[in-house]
Design an enzyme around this catalytic site. Structure first.
Site, PDB file in Angstrom:
ATOM      1  N   GLN A  55       0.297  -1.608   0.111  1.00 52.48           N
ATOM      2  CA  GLN A  55       0.204   0.194  -0.166  1.00 52.48           C
ATOM      3  C   GLN A  55       0.935   1.202  -0.516  1.00 52.48           C
ATOM      4  OE1 GLN A  55      -3.109  -0.767   3.819  1.00 52.48           O
ATOM      5  NE2 GLN A  55      -4.052  -1.459   1.504  1.00 52.48           N
ATOM      6  N   ASP A  70     -10.408   0.609  -8.951  1.00 51.20           N
ATOM      7  CA  ASP A  70      -9.287  -0.016  -9.653  1.00 51.20           C
ATOM      8  C   ASP A  70      -8.418  -0.214  -8.717  1.00 51.20           C
ATOM      9  OD1 ASP A  70      -7.246  -1.527 -12.163  1.00 51.20           O
ATOM     10  OD2 ASP A  70      -5.914   0.214 -11.896  1.00 51.20           O
ATOM     11  N   GLU A 130     -11.177  -3.893  -6.638  1.00 52.52           N
ATOM     12  CA  GLU A 130     -11.186  -4.582  -7.415  1.00 52.52           C
ATOM     13  C   GLU A 130      -9.984  -4.899  -5.906  1.00 52.52           C
ATOM     14  OE1 GLU A 130      -7.900  -5.342 -10.706  1.00 52.52           O
ATOM     15  OE2 GLU A 130      -7.464  -3.495 -10.043  1.00 52.52           O
TER      16      GLU A 130
END
Length: 480
Positions: free
Chosen positions: A188, A227, A251
């Site tokens: 992340q 996305d 997603e």
């Protein structure tokens, strides 16, 4: 974030709510099967990968609306990098340069006209939203709208260096990119495939992304597919989604350090495990599909968005794709028939190279779609897919009943007393007497390209049906 109940369905619900009870009762001829709350109030969404705005507009008016599709997912509309030296790969649209709506798919006026056309046809519009990152072009470049930048971390008037994650301040990997998917900080806070990773914990970045999404909502967009949501902390994404009045699905690919459940606070989840398991079973033994769903470790029904393939999985081979021919078609029939999640149908373009551009002009702008050219898959126009859209609507909310299998590669089941489907994934014809669950009557197959076989159902709900090799038969009460 609003609930998934679309504007159209909310309006219908309001109409039903004010109808007198007698008006409802007079339309019922028999007690229907008990219905559960619906997980797929969106209807069937067509994921129209890389279709330009004029082509989507025409398809909504001429095909999607008349055939009863509930929505269309369109590719990212923001200005993206233009890479003529790389022959304009498809992934250009996933590298934003700015949030103006000039792209290889059309300009702002084209996009707005497309949304209006789809809305007039009763089709909701879902935008593929790229929020995690900008470009991966270290030396800068130019976007389709003429915006220029000299470094992937500097976009004049939009973002500068402090708006991105770097090593070692945030990203633990010296390369600056994700290498270990079991390390949450890498997943992340490092760059996905070298794409400049936005600091979505910064208020300025959040405000900028919210403004972009709300601009699209102001044009009539109903929802978003987020996305690369896995690479955005769930709390950051929720802080953004809570400021946007739109339906959201995300997603978040299973695996590694990221847990899926926290993302349900922002919306639904694309169910990758469902798609992968479909490939396993349709290349193995579809008899096992009797229990596919949450009991297989998937998301709860009400949070799952199901699909057979998408633009990534058809390229990496993790799912079925158009290259699987009749097997792909049967898996799509099953997905639309099954009582789990909110289904998508994918339609893209045929390709021979992983990075290949969609059919485009020399400047990279995508040409109008011609389903007769052989360049585009146009899966949603398959008579079987169109037939299953109406079938799914007819059986909405009815539970799976009367499951049958030959123990190998043929299955059949009903959805309450509203519809019945038989799928033959073998190389030999199948003829037998089935328990359909339907009332006595004559019903015709909705999957055939022309007039298909009609089935006589007895008073006991049984019927003798022939299913050809690698084919299916579907009937429902509205076809009597």
């Amino acid at each position: 974030m609003r609930s998934r109940l679309s504007t159209r369905n909310r309006a219908l619900a309001a109409i039903v709510a004010v109808l007198p009870a007698t008006a409802l009762l007079t339309s019922v001829t028999a007690a229907p099967a008990a219905a559960k709350p619906q997980a797929d109030d969106r209807g069937v969404i067509v994921n129209m990968f890389q279709w330009n705005w004029d082509s989507v507009a025409a398809e909504c008016a001429e095909v999607l609306g008349p055939q009863g599709f509930g929505g269309v997912q369109v590719s990212p509309p923001q200005e993206s990098i233009s890479l003529p030296g790389a022959d304009h790969p498809w992934w250009e649209v996933y590298q934003p340069v700015s949030y103006q709506l000039t792209s290889r798919l059309g300009d702002r006026a084209d996009f707005a006209a497309m949304v209006r056309s789809c809305d007039a046809a009763g089709v909701d519009v879902y935008v593929d939203a790229v929020l995690n990152h900008m470009t991966g072009q270290n030396n800068g470049g130019t976007g389709y709208g003429g915006s220029t930048f000299t470094d992937k971390h500097v976009y004049p008037g939009l973002y500068s260096g402090n708006d991105f994650h770097y090593h070692p301040q945030h990203c633990p990997n010296p390369s600056g990119e994700i290498a270990d998917y079991d390390n949450l900080a890498e997943v992340q806070n490092c760059e996905l495939l070298g794409l400049a990773d936005l600091r979505t914990d910064f208020y300025y970045v959040r405000d900028t992304l919210v403004a972009y999404l709300n601009d699209l909502v102001g044009l009539g967009v109903d929802g978003f597919r987020v996305d690369a949501a896995k690479h955005i902390p769930a709390d950051d994404l929720r802080a953004i989604a809570d400021r946007v009045d739109a339906d959201v699905y995300q997603e978040v690919i299973p695996g590694g350090a990221v847990r899926l459940d926290p993302y349900r606070a922002s919306g639904d989840l694309l169910e990758f495990t469902f798609a992968r398991k479909l490939k396993e079973q349709f290349h193995g033994n579809i008899a096992h599909l009797e229990t596919i769903g949450e009991s297989w470790g998937m998301q709860p029904d009400e949070y799952a968005v199901t699909f057979v393939d998408n633009h990534d999985t058809e390229r990496d081979g993790s799912t079925l794709s158009y290259r699987d021919g009749p097997t792909y078609r049967l898996a799509t029939v099953f997905t639309l028939a099954w009582d789990y999640g909110s289904p998508q149908v994918y339609t893209g373009f045929r390709f021979s190279g992983r990075d290949e551009s969609p059919p485009a002009n020399a400047d990279g702008t995508v040409r109008p779609v011609d389903c007769g050219s052989g360049e585009w898959t146009c899966t949603h126009r398959d008579p079987a897919v169109r037939g299953m859209v109406g079938w799914r609507s007819a059986v909405a909310g009815a539970p799976v009943r009367n499951w049958w299998t030959n123990g190998d590669n043929a299955i059949a089941f009903s959805r309450g007393d509203a519809g019945f489907v038989a799928i033959n994934n073998t190389s030999a014809p199948l003829t037998r007497e089935f328990t359909t669950g339907l009332p006595q009557g004559t019903y015709c197959d909705v999957l055939a390209a022309s007039d298909g076989q009609c089935v006589q159902v007895s008073g006991s709900g049984r019927a003798t049906i022939t299913v050809q090799p690698k084919d299916a038969v579907a009937i429902h009460v509205a076809t009597e």
